[in-house]
Motif scaffolding. Structure first.
Motif, short mmCIF file in Angstrom:
data_model
loop_
_atom_site.label_atom_id
_atom_site.label_comp_id
_atom_site.label_asym_id
_atom_site.label_seq_id
_atom_site.Cartn_x
_atom_site.Cartn_y
_atom_site.Cartn_z
N LYS A 1 -0.87 -4.52 1.36
CA LYS A 1 -1.74 -3.41 1.79
C LYS A 1 -1.87 -3.46 3.30
O LYS A 1 -1.67 -4.50 3.92
CB LYS A 1 -3.13 -3.54 1.15
CG LYS A 1 -3.15 -3.36 -0.36
CD LYS A 1 -4.56 -3.55 -0.90
CE LYS A 1 -4.60 -3.38 -2.41
NZ LYS A 1 -5.90 -3.83 -2.95
N ARG A 2 -2.26 -2.33 3.88
CA ARG A 2 -2.43 -2.28 5.34
C ARG A 2 -3.74 -2.97 5.75
O ARG A 2 -4.68 -3.04 4.97
CB ARG A 2 -2.37 -0.84 5.83
CG ARG A 2 -0.97 -0.21 5.61
CD ARG A 2 -0.97 1.28 5.94
NE ARG A 2 -1.45 1.50 7.30
CZ ARG A 2 -2.23 2.52 7.67
NH1 ARG A 2 -2.60 3.42 6.79
NH2 ARG A 2 -2.61 2.64 8.92
N GLU B 1 -5.87 0.18 8.32
CA GLU B 1 -6.12 1.34 7.46
C GLU B 1 -7.62 1.67 7.43
O GLU B 1 -8.01 2.82 7.44
CB GLU B 1 -5.64 1.01 6.03
CG GLU B 1 -5.90 2.14 5.04
CD GLU B 1 -5.55 1.75 3.60
OE1 GLU B 1 -5.06 0.62 3.37
OE2 GLU B 1 -5.78 2.59 2.71
N MET C 1 -7.79 5.99 11.27
CA MET C 1 -8.43 4.93 10.49
C MET C 1 -9.59 5.51 9.69
O MET C 1 -10.29 6.41 10.16
CB MET C 1 -9.00 3.85 11.42
CG MET C 1 -8.10 2.66 11.61
SD MET C 1 -9.04 1.34 12.44
CE MET C 1 -7.83 0.81 13.64
#
Ligand code: ZN
Length: 466
Positions: A91-92, A187, A416
């Motif tokens: 995942k980011r 993210e 973001m």
């Protein structure tokens, strides 16, 4: 519980929160360590500068745990620290941050000296206790606890101790976004801007900041013939200006909701007295909305400002001698725009409201942050935050648009998903002079400890390998 949330998903989130029970920190021990770091950073005077001192302390703490950290300075002494715990990359990253600078102090006005971090009646006193050394400390503790847990992470966890938030973001958020973007790109981000609201000692709800208004501005410039003060003129620039100021300040600009504010007012109605609830619901009823707005304009200016782009005339100037009618007069307006406002069209609307060819509306080139859509309230991150508020505080969550600005604007503008969080505060405290930027800033020790737990819950639920 979120009325829109599906039960199955909720159950799954609760188990995500519980999944790491085996690595639950030993909280009483953690609290003592939290207090030590918090008092150390509060005792470090960073009134608009010297953030490197905090960054160096934080770095020494991280170094001792084997967490790599780098200090970046745009200007000497104005250091930002960036640290990273590596995940497996599935995942980011998530970015957790707090700003290390504070506003200035008028030391004579403080009962407990502003850099004492004195404890009295359970409160910790000092400049920055609420803004923002609480977020800074909670983020730092989360990094330490994650590292010690040995937990496998699905995403990197990045921690930033940020400088320059109080008025010089060119050395802080602006600098990091422009020159160190790869080091902070994520993210999701968590930063200041929320709160757990207590009233009469009882937790009422959690506020999570998901969007914010954008600072804009304008000047009204009125023109008229100059003349002798003994022969008053109906065409006087000052007369034109004062009429225009009254019109624009009393104007009720077009109301518009976004996902955050619509949900905020709906949910606030559910949590309010019947009388308040009727008023909040009336906002959505075209037949009753104007009366409800008028009430809010007078009694709840903070809520009223969330409904539209707002205008406050804050400076006024004109004339230079008692017996001279001046040919020009000016008013400076603080304009706080909804995130999606079309400003040229809004300035045109202001011109129509003023409706006076003797008065110009001149947009000011004020720090124009980029705009961004509100962060989502229907994604995993938001639902995890909601579940953590339930778990730690047993309280519902309201998303909020702040009327003031934060550095999350820079990050949201880069895509973001940012959520403003904060510790438990008594709603009555600010009026008593204990709020952020006040002369007796303070935070309840228990609120700090619970805030660390909340951070831990959210970050582990988002980042731990499932
Ligand atoms: Zn702040």
């Amino acid at each position: 519980m979120h009325p829109h949330m599906h039960r199955a998903l909720f159950v799954c989130l609760v188990s995500a929160l519980a999944a790491h029970a085996q690595s639950t920190p030993d909280w009483p021990k953690v609290n003592a360590e939290t207090l030590k770091h918090y008092q150390t950073v509060v005792r470090t005077d960073t009134t608009n500068g010297n953030e490197t001192k905090v960054a160096q302390y934080v770095k020494s703490v991280l170094d001792a745990e084997g967490i790599p950290a780098v200090i970046y300075e745009k200007e000497p002494g104005r250091g930002n620290l960036v640290a990273r715990l590596k995940g497996n990359g599935s995942k980011r990253p998530i970015l957790i941050m707090g700003h290390s600078d504070t506003v200035k102090v008028d030391a004579a006005k403080w009962t407990h000296p502003p850099f004492s971090a004195d404890i009295a009646d359970g409160f910790i006193y000092g400049r920055g206790t609420l803004d923002d050394k609480d977020n800074l400390t909670a983020s730092l503790m989360t990094m330490l606890l994650l590292k010690r847990s040995g937990m496998v992470l699905d995403r990197d966890v990045i921690f930033v101790s940020e400088s320059g938030e109080e008025g010089q973001s060119s050395v802080g958020a602006g600098f990091l976004v422009a020159e160190h973007w790869p080091e902070i790109e994520a993210e999701i981000c968590l930063a200041e801007g929320g709160a757990i609201v207590r009233r009469g000692g009882k937790v009422e709800y959690a506020l999570i900041q998901t969007t914010e208004k954008i600072p804009r501005g304008a000047q009204l410039v009125a023109h008229g013939p100059a003349g002798h003060g003994s022969r008053p003129l109906r065409t006087s620039a000052i007369l034109h200006l004062s009429r225009a100021v009254e019109k624009i300040a009393m104007w009720d600009p077009p109301m518009r909701f976004n996902d955050t504010t619509r949900y905020y007012f709906e949910k606030l109605a559910q949590l309010s007295t019947p009388e308040e609830a009727t008023r909040y619901k009336a906002l959505f009823d075209p037949a009753k909305s104007a009366a409800a707005r008028e009430y809010l304009a007078e009694h709840e200016p903070g809520l009223y400002s969330m409904l539209h782009t707002s205008i406050s005339p804050n400076m006024i100037s004109g004339g230079y001698q008692t017996n001279v009618i001046p040919s020009e007069a000016r008013a400076t307006l603080d304009v706080r725009a909804l995130p999606d406002e079309n400003m040229p069209a809004f300035y045109d609307l202001m011109r129509k409201v003023i409706d006076d060819p003797a008065v110009e509306v001149v947009p000011t080139a004020r720090i124009s942050r980029n705009t961004a859509a509100p962060s989502r309230i229907d994604n995993e991150a938001y639902r995890i935050i909601e579940a953590a508020n339930q778990k730690v505080y047993h309280t519902p969550t309201l998303p909020q648009m702040s009327t003031g600005a934060t550095d999350m604007a820079y990050l949201r503008a880069k895509g973001m998903q940012c959520y403003g969080i904060g510790p438990m505060v008594d709603e009555e405290d600010a009026a008593k002079g204990f709020g952020a930027h006040s002369d007796q800033e303070r935070l309840l020790g228990d609120a700090l400890y619970k805030f660390v737990q909340f951070n831990w819950e959210v970050v582990t639920a988002l980042a731990a390998h499932q």
